[in-house]
Design an enzyme around this catalytic site. Sequence first.
Site, PDB file in Angstrom:
ATOM      1  N   HIS A 192       0.831  -1.210   0.000  1.00 57.80           N
ATOM      2  CA  HIS A 192       0.000   0.000   0.000  1.00 57.80           C
ATOM      3  C   HIS A 192       0.859   1.251   0.000  1.00 57.80           C
ATOM      4  O   HIS A 192       2.062   1.217   0.255  1.00 57.80           O
ATOM      5  CB  HIS A 192      -0.970   0.008   1.180  1.00 57.80           C
ATOM      6  N   CYS A 220       2.654  -4.924   6.625  1.00 56.68           N
ATOM      7  CA  CYS A 220       2.471  -4.718   5.193  1.00 56.68           C
ATOM      8  C   CYS A 220       3.763  -4.206   4.555  1.00 56.68           C
ATOM      9  O   CYS A 220       4.763  -3.989   5.231  1.00 56.68           O
ATOM     10  CB  CYS A 220       1.350  -3.710   4.950  1.00 56.68           C
TER      11      CYS A 220
END
Length: 157
Positions: free
Chosen positions: A110, A132
């Site tokens: 992301h 992430c």
Amino acid sequence: MKKLLLLLTLAPFAVYSAVDLVKVDKSKRRLYLIENERITHEFRIALGKQPKGHKSEQGDQRTPEGRYYLQFILEDSEFYRSIHISYPSLDDRLGAMIFNRDPGGNIKIHGLRNGENRPAQFVQSFDWTNGCIALSNQDMDTFLSLVKEGTPIDIEW
């Protein structure tokens, strides 16, 4: 014959996305796009706050290691654009089950957190995610323009 000539005329202007592998080197904080065994793009990344080692349970702030696949793109989340990674695999779930742990999930590549006001270069200079893989927003746009859902991703230390 006319169709062939038209195709040959337009071919130099066509844009082809042939990225067949995404590779993440956690130790170097780099993400590579690979086409026919050749690196075509390189991006600086930020990882989970405990980057060394494979993710074993929810909340350990580690980024998983191994072969996964890019699944689906999210345009509406707390981060600027994202694509989901197929973690946890069956092996990850079985490994966590042996130790009565929740393997976690919701691992993505992301952009920056929505509303982030600090310069991307600064934010990307340290590990800040919960597991992430983070890119700058500009790099996220480039990344998503070049990869397709289903592309394998190899994550290693």
